[in-house]
Design a protein around this motif. Structure first.
Motif, mmCIF file in Angstrom:
data_model
loop_
_atom_site.group_PDB
_atom_site.id
_atom_site.type_symbol
_atom_site.label_atom_id
_atom_site.label_comp_id
_atom_site.label_asym_id
_atom_site.label_seq_id
_atom_site.Cartn_x
_atom_site.Cartn_y
_atom_site.Cartn_z
ATOM 1 N N UNK A 115 0.846 -1.188 0.000
ATOM 2 C CA UNK A 115 0.000 0.000 0.000
ATOM 3 C C UNK A 115 0.883 1.240 0.000
ATOM 4 N N UNK A 116 0.277 2.356 -0.327
ATOM 5 C CA UNK A 116 1.011 3.618 -0.416
ATOM 6 C C UNK A 116 0.506 4.573 0.647
ATOM 7 N N UNK A 117 1.445 5.269 1.243
ATOM 8 C CA UNK A 117 1.137 6.244 2.283
ATOM 9 C C UNK A 117 1.601 7.605 1.764
ATOM 10 N N UNK A 118 0.701 8.571 1.709
ATOM 11 C CA UNK A 118 1.055 9.910 1.254
ATOM 12 C C UNK A 118 0.730 10.892 2.371
ATOM 13 N N UNK A 119 1.769 11.589 2.836
ATOM 14 C CA UNK A 119 1.552 12.613 3.866
ATOM 15 C C UNK A 119 2.750 13.550 3.919
ATOM 16 N N UNK A 120 2.509 14.758 4.418
ATOM 17 C CA UNK A 120 3.537 15.792 4.555
ATOM 18 C C UNK A 120 4.248 16.081 3.232
ATOM 19 N N UNK A 121 3.557 15.871 2.109
ATOM 20 C CA UNK A 121 4.113 16.163 0.798
ATOM 21 C C UNK A 121 4.998 15.067 0.235
ATOM 22 N N UNK A 122 5.147 13.965 0.939
ATOM 23 C CA UNK A 122 5.969 12.857 0.451
ATOM 24 C C UNK A 122 5.135 11.583 0.362
ATOM 25 N N UNK A 123 5.770 10.523 -0.104
ATOM 26 C CA UNK A 123 5.072 9.236 -0.210
ATOM 27 C C UNK A 123 5.971 8.118 0.289
ATOM 28 N N UNK A 124 5.334 7.075 0.769
ATOM 29 C CA UNK A 124 6.058 5.872 1.188
ATOM 30 C C UNK A 124 5.261 4.661 0.724
ATOM 31 N N UNK A 125 5.981 3.649 0.310
ATOM 32 C CA UNK A 125 5.331 2.399 -0.080
ATOM 33 C C UNK A 125 5.573 1.383 1.030
ATOM 34 N N UNK A 126 4.486 0.818 1.526
ATOM 35 C CA UNK A 126 4.552 -0.213 2.560
ATOM 36 C C UNK A 126 4.461 -1.557 1.850
ATOM 37 N N UNK A 127 5.399 -2.456 2.132
ATOM 38 C CA UNK A 127 5.471 -3.722 1.416
ATOM 39 C C UNK A 127 5.584 -4.866 2.411
ATOM 40 N N UNK A 128 4.770 -5.906 2.179
ATOM 41 C CA UNK A 128 4.811 -7.085 3.029
ATOM 42 C C UNK A 128 5.784 -8.095 2.437
ATOM 43 N N UNK A 129 6.668 -8.605 3.278
ATOM 44 C CA UNK A 129 7.641 -9.605 2.826
ATOM 45 C C UNK A 129 6.995 -10.986 2.801
ATOM 46 N N UNK A 130 7.633 -11.963 2.175
ATOM 47 C CA UNK A 130 7.081 -13.322 2.156
ATOM 48 C C UNK A 130 6.877 -13.899 3.562
ATOM 49 N N UNK A 131 7.659 -13.437 4.533
ATOM 50 C CA UNK A 131 7.500 -13.927 5.908
ATOM 51 C C UNK A 131 6.271 -13.337 6.590
ATOM 52 N N UNK A 132 5.660 -12.318 5.971
ATOM 53 C CA UNK A 132 4.482 -11.679 6.554
ATOM 54 C C UNK A 132 4.802 -10.378 7.265
ATOM 55 N N UNK A 158 0.557 -1.379 10.374
ATOM 56 C CA UNK A 158 0.394 -0.130 11.126
ATOM 57 C C UNK A 158 1.730 0.341 11.707
ATOM 58 N N UNK A 159 2.528 -0.598 12.195
ATOM 59 C CA UNK A 159 3.832 -0.239 12.756
ATOM 60 C C UNK A 159 4.761 0.285 11.654
ATOM 61 N N UNK A 160 4.759 -0.375 10.509
ATOM 62 C CA UNK A 160 5.571 0.099 9.387
ATOM 63 C C UNK A 160 5.109 1.479 8.940
ATOM 64 N N UNK A 161 3.795 1.690 8.892
ATOM 65 C CA UNK A 161 3.242 2.987 8.487
ATOM 66 C C UNK A 161 3.646 4.086 9.468
ATOM 67 N N UNK A 162 3.683 3.765 10.743
ATOM 68 C CA UNK A 162 4.077 4.767 11.743
ATOM 69 C C UNK A 162 5.525 5.216 11.514
ATOM 70 N N UNK A 163 6.415 4.256 11.250
ATOM 71 C CA UNK A 163 7.819 4.600 11.016
ATOM 72 C C UNK A 163 7.993 5.349 9.694
ATOM 73 N N UNK A 164 7.273 4.920 8.667
ATOM 74 C CA UNK A 164 7.337 5.628 7.390
ATOM 75 C C UNK A 164 6.780 7.038 7.546
ATOM 76 N N UNK A 165 5.698 7.181 8.287
ATOM 77 C CA UNK A 165 5.101 8.493 8.539
ATOM 78 C C UNK A 165 6.057 9.421 9.277
ATOM 79 N N UNK A 166 6.818 8.872 10.231
ATOM 80 C CA UNK A 166 7.803 9.685 10.953
ATOM 81 C C UNK A 166 8.884 10.180 9.994
ATOM 82 N N UNK A 167 9.313 9.312 9.066
ATOM 83 C CA UNK A 167 10.293 9.720 8.060
ATOM 84 C C UNK A 167 9.725 10.845 7.200
#
Length: 179
Positions: A115-132, A158-167
């Protein structure tokens, strides 16, 4: 004749096998309930004996339902559809799905795991690995690129999104601390 129909001879054999399996169970249940030996079960009040037999059928019914669910799940794991399960059971596809909701595995939607997260003028792609686990890569509004620190993966999206959002917040014009 449908494959699931049985002949009168097969029905008689099935009845005998079920009663032969049921009688020891009914006797054991009756013996535990009354303290009488299993051999003396049939000497008791006929209503109590009949209720012991009914209780034994209840145990068998629960076990048959469990084994039926296992058989449906096994068929589903080999690729059977709910339509096929329903046809064998004499119910609709919807009825089979309701009866055995987890029997047929459904393919994950194409968007699952990304999924894609767009905030603060930037974007981040959240990706699930084969391990989940989840990771992310992003590009801040200031053009900075970032990814999961040290290859760390997160248990939830949600945890990955929080870290990406902080970036993304850190790399937004006028918001992040760049001292």
């Amino acid at each position: 004749m449908m494959a699931s129909e049985i002949t009168p001879e097969e029905q008689a054999e099935l009845d005998k096998a079920l009663y032969d399996a049921l009688n020891p169970l009914a006797a054991a249940l009756r013996s535990r309930e009354t303290g009488l030996s299993a051999e003396r079960m049939w000497e008791a009040n006929p209503v109590e004996v009949a209720l012991s037999v009914l209780a034994a059928w209840k145990v068998v019914d629960v076990e048959v339902r469990r084994l039926t669910g296992r058989a449906a799940a096994t068929a589903g794991s080999y690729g059977a559809s709910y339509e096929q399960l329903g046809a064998v059971w004499g119910i609709t596809r919807q009825g089979a799905r309701k009866k055995w909701p987890d029997a047929v595995s459904r393919p994950a939607p194409a968007t699952a795991g990304k999924s894609t997260l767009a905030m603060f003028g930037g974007t981040a792609e959240l990706v699930q690995s084969p391990s989940g686990d989840w990771g992310w890569t992003g590009k801040g509004a200031d053009g900075a690129s970032g990814t999961v620190a040290g290859g760390t993966l997160y248990t939830t999206v949600e945890e990955a999104a929080a870290h990406a959002g902080a970036f993304l917040k850190e790399h937004a014009p006028g918001i992040g601390d760049r001292s």
